[in-house]
Design a protein around this motif. Structure first.
Motif, PDB file in Angstrom:
ATOM      1  N   LYS A 216       5.825  -6.587 -11.520  1.00 14.14           N
ATOM      2  CA  LYS A 216       5.394  -6.691 -12.811  1.00 14.14           C
ATOM      3  C   LYS A 216       4.665  -5.174 -13.112  1.00 14.14           C
ATOM      4  O   LYS A 216       4.117  -4.468 -12.243  1.00 14.14           O
ATOM      5  N   GLY A 218       2.809  -2.464 -16.567  1.00  9.08           N
ATOM      6  CA  GLY A 218       2.466  -2.608 -17.866  1.00  9.08           C
ATOM      7  C   GLY A 218       2.037  -1.118 -18.403  1.00  9.08           C
ATOM      8  O   GLY A 218       1.990  -0.117 -17.733  1.00  9.08           O
ATOM      9  N   ARG A 244       8.429  -8.502 -14.933  1.00  6.42           N
ATOM     10  CA  ARG A 244       7.632  -8.824 -15.815  1.00  6.42           C
ATOM     11  C   ARG A 244       6.739  -7.543 -16.314  1.00  6.42           C
ATOM     12  O   ARG A 244       6.580  -6.803 -15.821  1.00  6.42           O
ATOM     13  N   THR A 246       3.671  -6.167 -19.362  1.00  6.17           N
ATOM     14  CA  THR A 246       2.604  -6.186 -20.494  1.00  6.17           C
ATOM     15  C   THR A 246       2.559  -5.103 -21.003  1.00  6.17           C
ATOM     16  O   THR A 246       2.403  -3.742 -20.645  1.00  6.17           O
ATOM     17  N   ARG A 285       4.385  -9.984 -22.133  1.00  2.00           N
ATOM     18  CA  ARG A 285       3.331 -10.358 -22.989  1.00  2.00           C
ATOM     19  C   ARG A 285       2.988  -8.856 -23.665  1.00  2.00           C
ATOM     20  O   ARG A 285       2.752  -7.873 -22.887  1.00  2.00           O
ATOM     21  N   SER A 286       3.219  -8.877 -25.004  1.00  2.00           N
ATOM     22  CA  SER A 286       3.023  -7.698 -25.959  1.00  2.00           C
ATOM     23  C   SER A 286       2.048  -8.055 -26.993  1.00  2.00           C
ATOM     24  O   SER A 286       2.517  -8.639 -28.017  1.00  2.00           O
ATOM     25  N   VAL A 290      -3.576  -7.320 -25.268  1.00  2.00           N
ATOM     26  CA  VAL A 290      -2.893  -7.712 -23.963  1.00  2.00           C
ATOM     27  C   VAL A 290      -3.616  -6.792 -22.908  1.00  2.00           C
ATOM     28  O   VAL A 290      -3.551  -5.558 -22.991  1.00  2.00           O
ATOM     29  N   SER A 292      -3.434  -6.130 -18.174  1.00  2.00           N
ATOM     30  CA  SER A 292      -2.620  -6.378 -16.920  1.00  2.00           C
ATOM     31  C   SER A 292      -2.428  -7.917 -16.500  1.00  2.00           C
ATOM     32  O   SER A 292      -1.350  -8.547 -16.340  1.00  2.00           O
ATOM     33  N   TYR A 294      -3.762 -10.675 -18.357  1.00  2.00           N
ATOM     34  CA  TYR A 294      -3.865 -11.509 -19.255  1.00  2.00           C
ATOM     35  C   TYR A 294      -3.115 -12.872 -19.301  1.00  2.00           C
ATOM     36  O   TYR A 294      -1.701 -12.534 -19.223  1.00  2.00           O
TER      37      TYR A 294
END
Length: 298
Positions: A216, A218, A244, A246, A285-286, A290, A292, A294
């Protein structure tokens, strides 16, 4: 002495878009988590990073634990966390204290992050492992996500980085998160001491070591990046197998930090989220608020 209505601070506050304003949350919810944390003298990124979602997360009895003290050896220009070249010594009881807090809060999904500790021989990699072991001893069913620094420091940085990432991967976290934070062009300005390629390398190494662990990353938008640069970064993340994503809005913590160049709208975040899904990210998640971790447990 009073601040002028025309001062930069006043302008920053009065021009904050309405979608970035949210209630702090119930005092009782905040108190429960804060008491458990303060009694054990441990830290959360929720408090140290002044996260706008901490009221909501505390209401869910969740928190992202900040390991190895509140002082970072890096000096990123966007981050609220304290900075310094002489961080506090490690608290030998911290892994156990975090484990106790997880048990008391009844957490099923735990996020562990840390300041950068370039002063430590292994950059703090073994500390992540020790804390994961302590949590599993008390709460065997808990899933643990890690959000690590890039682990680059000292002589032979590339070799050391691989060894440190391997330590953490060997403890089999439920998800391995490392934030690239911004687009390639803005790395030096925003992430002092970090490099775009080094961050991509962390995520790539995790997949090389254990393809079963989801990765993940972000970005915090608002530093002057373009949509094209964002999409290019998302493609680079997918190229190293990142699963993933963010995307959130950068909010200036103080006048000592970088100014906000743009407030991206909720509609723009939604469109970027759709682009991310089309590129193959399986969990996105955008949105402006948001962060990291969340809703990480979802």
């Amino acid at each position: 002495m009073t601040l002028s209505e025309n001062s930069p601070w006043r302008k920053e506050i009065t021009t904050l878009p309405p979608w970035l304003r949210r209630p702090i949350g119930k005092a009782s919810d905040l108190s429960t988590v804060q008491q458990i944390i303060k009694q054990r003298q441990i830290h959360t990124i929720c408090e140290e990073g002044r996260c706008p979602n901490r009221g909501e997360c505390y209401g869910r009895k969740t928190a992202t634990f900040l390991l190895m003290g509140p002082t970072c050896t890096r000096s990123c220009a966007f981050c609220q966390v304290d900075k310094g070249h002489a961080p506090m010594p490690l608290d030998a009881d911290e892994p156990q204290k975090v484990a106790e807090s997880v048990a008391l809060l009844g957490l099923r999904y735990v996020v562990l992050t840390s300041v950068a500790r370039d002063d430590l021989p292994d950059g703090g990699a073994s500390w992540f492992v020790r804390t994961m072991e302590a949590i599993r001893e008390q709460t065997p069913t808990a899933q643990i996500e890690v959000l690590t620094p890039d682990f680059w420091s000292g002589k032979g940085g590339a070799v050391s980085q691989r060894e440190r990432v391997e330590q953490v991967v060997g403890a089999t976290p439920a998800c391995y998160n490392h934030n690239i934070e911004t687009v390639a062009r803005l790395q030096d300005r925003v992430r002092r001491g970090a490099k775009y390629d080094r961050s991509l390398a962390v995520l790539e190494m995790v997949k090389e070591m254990n393809r079963e662990i989801p990765t993940k990353s972000g970005l915090m938008l608002g530093h002057g990046e373009t949509e094209g640069e964002i999409v290019e970064t998302l493609r680079d993340l997918r190229a190293v197998g990142c699963d993933r994503l963010t995307l959130g809005q950068y909010m200036r913590p103080s006048l000592e930090h970088l100014p906000v160049e743009k407030y991206w709208t909720p509609q723009e975040f939604e469109q970027l989220g759709e682009i991310a899904h089309s590129l193959g990210f399986n969990h996105v998640r955008s949105g402006p608020l948001v962060r990291s971790s969340y809703h990480a447990g979802e």
